[in-house]
Scaffold this motif. Structure first.
Motif, PDB file in Angstrom:
ATOM      1  N   VAL A  28       0.732  -1.377   0.023  1.00 44.45           N
ATOM      2  CA  VAL A  28       0.214  -0.060   0.150  1.00 44.45           C
ATOM      3  C   VAL A  28       0.838   1.210  -0.153  1.00 44.45           C
ATOM      4  O   VAL A  28       0.707   2.220  -0.859  1.00 44.45           O
ATOM      5  CB  VAL A  28      -1.066  -0.088   1.126  1.00 44.45           C
ATOM      6  CG1 VAL A  28      -1.762   1.388   1.513  1.00 44.45           C
ATOM      7  CG2 VAL A  28      -1.877  -1.140   1.141  1.00 44.45           C
ATOM      8  N   ILE A  29       1.892   1.300   0.864  1.00 44.62           N
ATOM      9  CA  ILE A  29       2.840   2.450   0.858  1.00 44.62           C
ATOM     10  C   ILE A  29       3.422   2.741  -0.635  1.00 44.62           C
ATOM     11  O   ILE A  29       3.701   3.705  -0.892  1.00 44.62           O
ATOM     12  CB  ILE A  29       3.813   2.244   2.126  1.00 44.62           C
ATOM     13  CG1 ILE A  29       3.020   2.270   3.238  1.00 44.62           C
ATOM     14  CG2 ILE A  29       4.980   3.286   1.880  1.00 44.62           C
ATOM     15  CD1 ILE A  29       4.039   2.140   4.417  1.00 44.62           C
ATOM     16  N   VAL A  32       0.892   4.161  -3.000  1.00 41.86           N
ATOM     17  CA  VAL A  32       0.849   5.654  -2.671  1.00 41.86           C
ATOM     18  C   VAL A  32       2.054   6.527  -2.915  1.00 41.86           C
ATOM     19  O   VAL A  32       1.787   7.379  -3.901  1.00 41.86           O
ATOM     20  CB  VAL A  32       0.412   5.691  -1.085  1.00 41.86           C
ATOM     21  CG1 VAL A  32       0.376   7.130  -0.695  1.00 41.86           C
ATOM     22  CG2 VAL A  32      -0.740   5.058  -0.709  1.00 41.86           C
ATOM     23  N   ALA A  35       1.911   6.612  -6.883  1.00 37.94           N
ATOM     24  CA  ALA A  35       0.685   7.312  -7.374  1.00 37.94           C
ATOM     25  C   ALA A  35       1.042   9.084  -7.123  1.00 37.94           C
ATOM     26  O   ALA A  35       0.789   9.634  -7.945  1.00 37.94           O
ATOM     27  CB  ALA A  35      -0.488   7.041  -6.484  1.00 37.94           C
ATOM     28  N   ALA A  36       1.414   9.340  -5.801  1.00 38.12           N
ATOM     29  CA  ALA A  36       1.939  10.616  -5.606  1.00 38.12           C
ATOM     30  C   ALA A  36       3.049  11.159  -6.528  1.00 38.12           C
ATOM     31  O   ALA A  36       3.018  12.366  -6.996  1.00 38.12           O
ATOM     32  CB  ALA A  36       2.616  10.695  -4.065  1.00 38.12           C
TER      33      ALA A  36
END
Length: 272
Positions: A28-29, A32, A35-36
Motif C-alpha cells: 500500500v505504501i 501511494v 501514485a504521488a
C-alpha cells in the motif's frame, strides 16, 4: 551427554511466523508513493519532449555567455558584490545567534513551562517556514533596496532554523549532569549555563558554521530581489542580455562559495 543436553538437541526451531499484514502495508505504501509521483509529474508539467526541444535554446544561451568578460570594469564590481554578499551572509548568521540561543533554550523540554515551550516552538516553526526571499521582499518595501534588508531577511529565517537545530542538540545531551544540578537546587539558567551548553558548544558551533555556509549561498538569491550583493549584478546582467558579464559574476560566485565551504569544513573538522 546429559539428559538435559539430549532434550535440547531434540528441540526444533519454530518456523518464522508469517506477517501478511506487513506485506500488505508495504504494498500500500509503495502504491501511494508511486501514485504521488505520477500525480506530481502531471501537475508540474514535466515533459522530456519539451526539454529535448528546448535544448538548442540552452546551447545558444551558453554560447552567448562564453567567453566571460574578464575586463576590470566588470571584474571590479563583481568582486565588490561578492564581498558584500559575504558580509550579508556573515551578519545574517552572527546577528541571529542571541535570539536563536534564547529560543532554543525555551524550545527545549524541561527548560521552560509547557505554554512557553509550545510558544517558542511555534515561533521557530513560523520563522523557519517563511523563506528568506519573502522576508527580503517585506524588508525591501520597509527599508529600501540594498544589503540591509538582505541581512534582516537572513536573520529572521536563520533564527528559526538555527534555533530548531540547537534545541534538538540540547535535548540529545546526557541528562545526568542537568538532573544532578536540579537535585542540588539549581535554577533553569544555572542548569543551562553549567550543564547543557558546555556539553553542546562544539556541536552548536559546527551547526553555526554550516548555517554561515548556507546563508552565503542564500544571500545570492536575495540579491535578485534588490537585497544587494553579487546576486543583484547577476540579475542586472541577465536583464540587459550581457551574458558574458553574467558568466564572470558566476565564476566569482563559484570561487567565493568554494572558499566559504572549505573554511566551514575546516572549522567543523577541528571541532569534531
Amino acid at each position: 551427554m546429559t539428559v538435559l543436553q539430549q532434550e535440547v538437541r531434540k528441540l526444533t526451531v519454530p518456523p518464522k511466523p508469517r506477517q501478511p499484514k506487513r506485506k500488505i502495508i508495504s504494498l500500500v505504501i509503495t502504491a501511494v508513493v508511486v501514485a504521488a509521483h505520477v500525480f506530481a509529474w502531471n501537475t508540474t508539467g514535466m515533459s522530456v519532449t519539451a526539454f529535448a526541444e528546448g535544448w538548442q535554446g540552452m546551447v545558444d544561451f551558453i554560447g552567448e555567455a562564453f567567453p566571460p568578460n574578464l575586463s576590470w570594469e566588470v571584474l571590479k564590481p563583481s568582486l565588490e558584490g561578492a564581498r558584500t554578499t559575504l558580509w550579508i551572509g556573515l551578519l545574517g548568521t552572527t546577528l541571529s545567534v542571541p535570539a536563536s540561543l534564547v529560543l532554543a533554550l525555551l524550545a527545549t523540554r524541561g527548560m521552560a513551562p509547557g505554554y512557553v515551550y509550545q510558544s517558542a516552538r511555534s515561533v521557530l516553526s513560523f520563522l523557519r517556514a517563511v523563506p528568506e526571499i519573502v522576508f527580503a521582499l517585506v524588508f525591501v518595501t520597509a527599508v529600501g533596496l540594498g544589503p540591509f534588508p538582505g541581512v534582516l531577511a537572513l536573520v529572521c529565517h536563520n533564527v528559526g532554523v538555527m534555533g530548531k537545530l540547537w534545541a534538538e542538540s540540547i535535548e540529545d545531551v546526557d541528562p545526568g549532569p542537568a538532573t544532578a544540578l536540579r537535585s542540588a537546587g539549581a535554577g533553569r539558567i544555572q542548569v543551562a549555563s553549567h550543564a547543557l551548553l558546555p556539553m553542546v558548544t562544539p556541536q552548536m558551533t559546527g551547526l553555526l558554521m554550516y548555517r554561515f555556509d548556507v546563508n552565503v549561498r542564500s544571500s545570492l538569491v536575495l540579491g535578485l530581489v534588490g537585497a544587494g550583493g553579487i546576486g543583484f549584478l547577476i540579475n542586472q546582467s541577465i536583464r540587459t542580455f550581457k551574458f558574458d558579464e553574467m558568466l564572470t559574476h558566476i565564476i566569482v560566485v563559484l570561487v567565493l562559495i568554494i572558499a566559504v565551504d572549505r573554511l566551514s569544513a575546516l572549522v567543523r573538522a577541528r571541532l569534531s
